[in-house]
Write a protein that holds these residues in place. Structure first.
Motif, PDB file in Angstrom:
ATOM      1  N   VAL A  33       0.865  -1.171   0.000  1.00 37.71           N
ATOM      2  CA  VAL A  33       0.000   0.000   0.000  1.00 37.71           C
ATOM      3  C   VAL A  33       0.903   1.222   0.000  1.00 37.71           C
ATOM      4  CG1 VAL A  33      -1.910  -1.145   1.171  1.00 37.71           C
ATOM      5  CG2 VAL A  33      -0.198   0.088   2.520  1.00 37.71           C
ATOM      6  N   VAL A  34       0.368   2.334  -0.482  1.00 39.34           N
ATOM      7  CA  VAL A  34       1.131   3.571  -0.528  1.00 39.34           C
ATOM      8  C   VAL A  34       0.343   4.658   0.195  1.00 39.34           C
ATOM      9  CG1 VAL A  34       0.170   4.229  -2.774  1.00 39.34           C
ATOM     10  CG2 VAL A  34       2.340   5.216  -2.033  1.00 39.34           C
ATOM     11  N   ARG A  35       1.072   5.469   0.940  1.00 38.91           N
ATOM     12  CA  ARG A  35       0.454   6.602   1.616  1.00 38.91           C
ATOM     13  C   ARG A  35       0.914   7.877   0.920  1.00 38.91           C
ATOM     14  NH1 ARG A  35       0.265   7.630   8.183  1.00 38.91           N
ATOM     15  NH2 ARG A  35      -0.815   9.661   8.126  1.00 38.91           N
ATOM     16  N   LEU A  36      -0.026   8.732   0.578  1.00 39.17           N
ATOM     17  CA  LEU A  36       0.262  10.000  -0.068  1.00 39.17           C
ATOM     18  C   LEU A  36      -0.100  11.117   0.896  1.00 39.17           C
ATOM     19  CD1 LEU A  36      -0.881   7.879  -2.359  1.00 39.17           C
ATOM     20  CD2 LEU A  36      -0.581   9.861  -3.849  1.00 39.17           C
ATOM     21  N   ALA A  37       0.813  12.063   1.057  1.00 38.23           N
ATOM     22  CA  ALA A  37       0.578  13.166   1.985  1.00 38.23           C
ATOM     23  C   ALA A  37       1.011  14.474   1.341  1.00 38.23           C
ATOM     24  CB  ALA A  37       1.348  12.941   3.283  1.00 38.23           C
ATOM     25  N   LEU A  69      -3.906  10.257   2.274  1.00 37.33           N
ATOM     26  CA  LEU A  69      -4.707   9.082   1.947  1.00 37.33           C
ATOM     27  C   LEU A  69      -3.803   7.870   1.741  1.00 37.33           C
ATOM     28  CD1 LEU A  69      -4.502   8.394  -1.386  1.00 37.33           C
ATOM     29  CD2 LEU A  69      -5.831  10.509  -1.504  1.00 37.33           C
ATOM     30  N   VAL A  70      -4.406   6.701   1.912  1.00 41.13           N
ATOM     31  CA  VAL A  70      -3.707   5.426   1.723  1.00 41.13           C
ATOM     32  C   VAL A  70      -4.477   4.627   0.687  1.00 41.13           C
ATOM     33  CG1 VAL A  70      -2.889   3.302   2.827  1.00 41.13           C
ATOM     34  CG2 VAL A  70      -2.917   5.451   4.133  1.00 41.13           C
ATOM     35  N   CYS A  71      -3.750   4.066  -0.290  1.00 39.61           N
ATOM     36  CA  CYS A  71      -4.413   3.291  -1.326  1.00 39.61           C
ATOM     37  C   CYS A  71      -3.532   2.121  -1.751  1.00 39.61           C
ATOM     38  CB  CYS A  71      -4.769   4.168  -2.530  1.00 39.61           C
ATOM     39  SG  CYS A  71      -3.360   4.951  -3.327  1.00 39.61           S
ATOM     40  N   ASP A  72      -4.075   1.249  -2.564  1.00 39.25           N
ATOM     41  CA  ASP A  72      -3.355   0.091  -3.067  1.00 39.25           C
ATOM     42  C   ASP A  72      -2.319   0.541  -4.098  1.00 39.25           C
ATOM     43  OD1 ASP A  72      -3.181  -2.940  -3.468  1.00 39.25           O
ATOM     44  OD2 ASP A  72      -3.611  -2.224  -5.493  1.00 39.25           O
TER      45      ASP A  72
END
Length: 230
Positions: A33-37, A69-72
């Motif tokens: 998973v990747v977190r974008l900030a 947000l966190v997404c696949d």
């Protein structure tokens, strides 16, 4: 796409860089998973757990909503790769899949720089040992936890010990490249890497931050330490 919707917008070469980051994250962990900030300077920080108990990050120019947000990783990679430039839907939120808070952005002191070539050579030697001593489950924990690089500041008041986990994460994420900007693979000649290309080591009370030109990894100073908060 309305302002109330989730979106990520990355264009140009930064989009290519984000796609490369996501591809490497998937190679290290097929369930990544990747977190974008969003950052105050207008950049988006991409973060991922690498499978080595080390965080990896790279920043790109772009905009997003919400601000965190966190997404696949695979889903975001697919949509960024296939759709035209502009906002894309990052997919379902996976906030519960992210463990811990992100490291603080400030509060790091420079310890020393080491040649990028040396880090690549350490990674290759570690991979050789892993192939001979590892198992179907991957490298032995003892190898991963081994301190393979120690650096000190000029006055020796600051010291940092880098584990093989961080070395594998830094090279596995493609953060070190040759003098022509090409990815360094297991068969690349190390003399293609600029001998002056540095990997910079910084310290905070909680983290060892290892910066290469194309991204950074963060190793906890103490494995049992609670993750710091922003």
């Amino acid at each position: 796409m309305s302002v109330d919707e989730r979106f990520v917008s990355i264009s140009g070469s930064d989009r290519t860089d984000a796609i490369a980051f996501l591809a490497h994250a998937q190679r290290l962990d097929d369930a990544a998973v990747v977190r974008l900030a969003s950052r105050p300077d207008g950049l988006i920080a991409l973060w991922t757990h690498t499978g080595f108990d080390v965080l990896a990050t790279r920043s790109v120019v772009g905009s997003m909503a919400p601000d965190d947000l966190v997404c696949d990783a695979a889903a975001l990679h697919a949509v960024l790769s296939s759709e035209a430039p502009g906002p894309v839907d990052p997919g379902f939120g996976l906030d519960s899949a992210w463990r811990g808070a992100l490291p603080a952005r400030a509060g790091y002191r420079h310890v020393d720089d080491v040649p990028a070539r040396s880090v690549v050579e350490l990674s290759r030697e570690g991979a050789r040992v892993a192939r001979s001593e590892g198992s179907a489950h991957g490298p032995a924990t003892g190898l991963l936890d081994q301190n393979v690089l120690s650096v000190s500041g000029d006055d020796e008041s600051l010291t940092a010990s880098i584990t093989m986990r961080s070395v594998f994460a830094l090279t596995g994420m493609g953060f070190i490249r040759d003098a022509d900007g090409r990815a360094v693979t297991e068969t690349s000649e190390t003399d293609r890497i600029d001998p002056q290309e540095p990997v910079r080591i910084r310290l905070s009370p909680s983290w060892i931050r290892i910066d290469a030109r194309f991204g950074s990894v963060y190793q906890r100073r103490h494995r049992d330490l609670s993750v710091s908060v922003l």
